[in-house]
Design an enzyme around this catalytic site. Structure first.
Site, short mmCIF file in Angstrom:
data_model
loop_
_atom_site.label_atom_id
_atom_site.label_comp_id
_atom_site.label_asym_id
_atom_site.label_seq_id
_atom_site.Cartn_x
_atom_site.Cartn_y
_atom_site.Cartn_z
N ARG A 255 0.82 -1.22 0.00
CA ARG A 255 0.00 0.00 0.00
C ARG A 255 0.85 1.27 0.00
O ARG A 255 0.43 2.31 0.49
CB ARG A 255 -0.97 0.02 1.18
CG ARG A 255 -1.94 -1.15 1.15
CD ARG A 255 -3.13 -0.92 2.03
NE ARG A 255 -4.02 -2.05 1.94
CZ ARG A 255 -3.97 -3.12 2.73
NH1 ARG A 255 -3.05 -3.18 3.68
NH2 ARG A 255 -4.81 -4.10 2.57
N LYS B 250 1.82 11.48 -10.94
CA LYS B 250 0.83 10.65 -11.63
C LYS B 250 1.51 9.35 -12.03
O LYS B 250 2.56 9.35 -12.66
CB LYS B 250 0.33 11.35 -12.89
CG LYS B 250 -0.81 12.30 -12.64
CD LYS B 250 -1.44 12.73 -13.96
CE LYS B 250 -2.52 13.75 -13.72
NZ LYS B 250 -3.06 14.29 -14.98
N GLU C 31 5.66 18.36 -25.46
CA GLU C 31 5.30 18.78 -24.09
C GLU C 31 5.82 20.20 -23.82
O GLU C 31 5.18 20.98 -23.10
CB GLU C 31 5.84 17.80 -23.06
CG GLU C 31 5.20 16.41 -23.09
CD GLU C 31 3.74 16.38 -22.63
OE1 GLU C 31 3.23 17.40 -22.12
OE2 GLU C 31 3.09 15.33 -22.81
N LYS D 167 5.61 23.11 -14.08
CA LYS D 167 4.77 21.98 -13.65
C LYS D 167 4.64 21.95 -12.14
O LYS D 167 3.55 21.71 -11.60
CB LYS D 167 5.33 20.65 -14.18
CG LYS D 167 4.46 19.49 -13.76
CD LYS D 167 4.53 18.30 -14.66
CE LYS D 167 3.47 17.27 -14.21
NZ LYS D 167 3.46 16.06 -14.98
N GLU E 279 -5.53 17.02 -9.24
CA GLU E 279 -6.30 17.42 -10.42
C GLU E 279 -7.79 17.57 -10.16
O GLU E 279 -8.62 16.98 -10.85
CB GLU E 279 -6.04 16.45 -11.59
CG GLU E 279 -6.39 17.09 -12.93
CD GLU E 279 -5.95 16.25 -14.12
OE1 GLU E 279 -4.77 15.89 -14.19
OE2 GLU E 279 -6.81 15.97 -14.97
N ARG F 244 -4.88 21.70 -12.34
CA ARG F 244 -3.89 20.78 -12.93
C ARG F 244 -4.31 20.26 -14.31
O ARG F 244 -3.46 19.87 -15.11
CB ARG F 244 -3.62 19.61 -11.97
CG ARG F 244 -2.55 18.68 -12.50
CD ARG F 244 -2.06 17.69 -11.49
NE ARG F 244 -1.08 16.82 -12.11
CZ ARG F 244 -0.24 16.04 -11.45
NH1 ARG F 244 -0.25 16.02 -10.13
NH2 ARG F 244 0.63 15.28 -12.09
N ASN G 14 -3.04 18.95 -19.29
CA ASN G 14 -3.50 18.02 -20.32
C ASN G 14 -3.83 18.74 -21.63
O ASN G 14 -4.53 18.19 -22.48
CB ASN G 14 -4.74 17.27 -19.84
CG ASN G 14 -4.44 16.41 -18.64
OD1 ASN G 14 -3.38 15.79 -18.57
ND2 ASN G 14 -5.34 16.39 -17.67
N HIS H 171 -4.07 16.90 -24.89
CA HIS H 171 -4.06 15.46 -24.58
C HIS H 171 -5.38 14.76 -24.88
O HIS H 171 -5.40 13.53 -24.98
CB HIS H 171 -3.70 15.23 -23.10
CG HIS H 171 -2.24 15.48 -22.80
ND1 HIS H 171 -1.60 16.67 -23.08
CD2 HIS H 171 -1.28 14.69 -22.23
CE1 HIS H 171 -0.33 16.59 -22.69
NE2 HIS H 171 -0.12 15.40 -22.18
N HIS I 287 -4.33 11.55 -26.65
CA HIS I 287 -4.44 10.16 -26.19
C HIS I 287 -5.25 9.32 -27.18
O HIS I 287 -4.92 8.16 -27.44
CB HIS I 287 -5.10 10.11 -24.80
CG HIS I 287 -4.16 10.48 -23.69
ND1 HIS I 287 -4.61 10.85 -22.44
CD2 HIS I 287 -2.82 10.54 -23.62
CE1 HIS I 287 -3.57 11.13 -21.66
NE2 HIS I 287 -2.47 10.95 -22.36
N HIS J 270 3.56 9.80 -27.88
CA HIS J 270 2.80 10.70 -27.01
C HIS J 270 3.00 12.19 -27.37
O HIS J 270 2.05 12.92 -27.63
CB HIS J 270 3.18 10.44 -25.55
CG HIS J 270 2.45 11.31 -24.59
ND1 HIS J 270 1.09 11.19 -24.36
CD2 HIS J 270 2.86 12.35 -23.83
CE1 HIS J 270 0.71 12.11 -23.49
NE2 HIS J 270 1.78 12.82 -23.15
N1 GLY Z 1 1.00 15.00 -17.51
C1 GLY Z 1 -0.05 15.72 -16.91
C2 GLY Z 1 0.03 15.78 -15.42
O1 GLY Z 1 0.99 15.34 -14.85
O2 GLY Z 1 -0.86 16.29 -14.79
#
Ligand code: GLY
Length: 341
Positions: free
Chosen positions: A115, A137, A179, A207, A217, A221, A225, A228, A232, A244
């Site tokens: 965990r 993430k 990016e 970031k 998020e 946040r 994206n 994206h 995606h 990507h």
């Molecule tokens: N790659 C997007 C994020 O980390 O929120």
């Protein structure tokens, strides 16, 4: 010379060490009470960390294959079985060494094992350094979509040694530029005006600031994206023949066209997107052959942001923000502009 960027998240805060030779500071990111370290990496990387790790610590190595096909729950099951065999305890450490795919897997395996055990990332690609390894993430793909299973699990530190980029293939460089163009739209910063280490550190700073405001998020946040939603979908529809960062580049152009169709931006702003993405960061905005708009729309409905119809991150007078309930007419106008049938 290296520099450190702090990701400020209260008790989960950590440093990102950036620059040539940053790997020599890996030891400073390893907590003092660790007795075993599980390194998750790929065979072809052959990065030897023996001299960077504290003496007396038992190190095991766990390999993952190349490509998105390996970013699965089956890989997490195998990695954690291997952690068990290596005797990794709750007090020990995982180190992810590789690009975004590897650090996403290492992070999720660390989040799941007992965990949650601590993890440090050593990013070896530009995308990893400026995006994937930062912000916590982690996760894997399902057949129906990218990164649909995962956890927010912050690392204890991240190493971004620019020496690893000396031999970075041109395609990986392009993916990083995708990016980076995103950060350009978010801040207006011309990142190519900076030298490589400063450029990476600035992207990490951008970031880190956004993640520091909205770690999980629930709001802001989501702007990370940008590009994206279609990006995606394109990765999946093209069977990952479009990588990507390349997909994100097309996705940002598409998002500009959607914003134009909704009256959020004017033609000049759409032209600016083309100039930044294509002329400045050297990316293509061409759709991969054979993708169809019906399939892309179907995939975009499975996007994680989609709570209420189709959700996009779009440019507008207030800058880039999340927009819910984007109409089919706006999507059709954007697909028409980019010649997708
Ligand atoms: N790659 C997007 C994020 O980390 O929120």
């Amino acid at each position: 010379m290296t520099r450190r960027v702090r990701v400020a998240l209260g008790e989960r805060s950590y440093d990102v060490v950036v620059g040539r030779g940053a790997i020599n500071e890996l030891g400073s990111l390893v907590p003092g009470d660790v007795r075993r370290i599980a390194i998750v990496t790929q065979a072809h990387l052959a990065i030897d960390l023996a001299t960077q790790l504290p003496q007396g610590v038992t190190v095991s190595r766990h390999l993952v294959g190349d490509g998105e096909a390996h970013k699965t729950l089956a890989t997490i099951e195998r990695l954690t079985e291997e952690f068990a065999a290596a005797g990794l305890t709750r007090n020990d450490l995982v180190i992810g060494v590789g690009g975004g795919m590897v650090t996403d897997l290492a992070g999720f395996a660390a989040a799941s094992w007992h965990r949650g055990v601590r993890v440090v990332h050593v990013a070896t690609t530009l995308v990893g350094m400026i995006d994937a390894a930062i912000g916590g993430k982690t996760g894997v793909n399902l057949s129906v979509g990218k990164n649909l299973v995962g956890a927010f699990w912050q690392p204890s530190g991240v190493v971004c040694d620019t020496a690893y980029l000396d031999t970075l293939p041109a395609r990986e460089q392009r993916c990083g530029n995708g990016e980076m163009a995103k950060y350009h739209f978010l801040t207006g910063d011309d990142l190519l005006a900076l030298d490589l280490a400063a450029r990476i550190a600035r992207c990490v700073e951008i970031k880190a600031e956004i993640v520091g405001l909205d770690e999980r998020e629930s709001g802001r946040r989501a702007v990370l994206n940008y590009g994206h939603t279609l990006g995606h979908a394109l990765e999946i529809a093209s069977n990952f023949s479009l990588a990507h960062g390349e997909s994100v580049a097309v996705g940002m152009m598409f998002a500009a066209c959607v914003a134009r169709a909704l009256g959020r931006v004017d033609d000049a702003r759409v032209a600016k997107h083309r100039a930044v993405i294509v002329d400045h960061y050297g990316l293509s905005i061409a759709m991969p052959a054979g993708v169809r708009r019906a399939r892309l729309i179907e995939l975009m409905h499975q996007d994680k942001k989609a709570i209420d119809g189709l959700t996009f991150v779009l440019d507008g007078v207030h800058g880039i923000e999340t927009v819910r309930g984007v109409t089919t007419a706006a999507l059709d106008a954007a697909f028409d502009a980019l010649l997708v049938t």
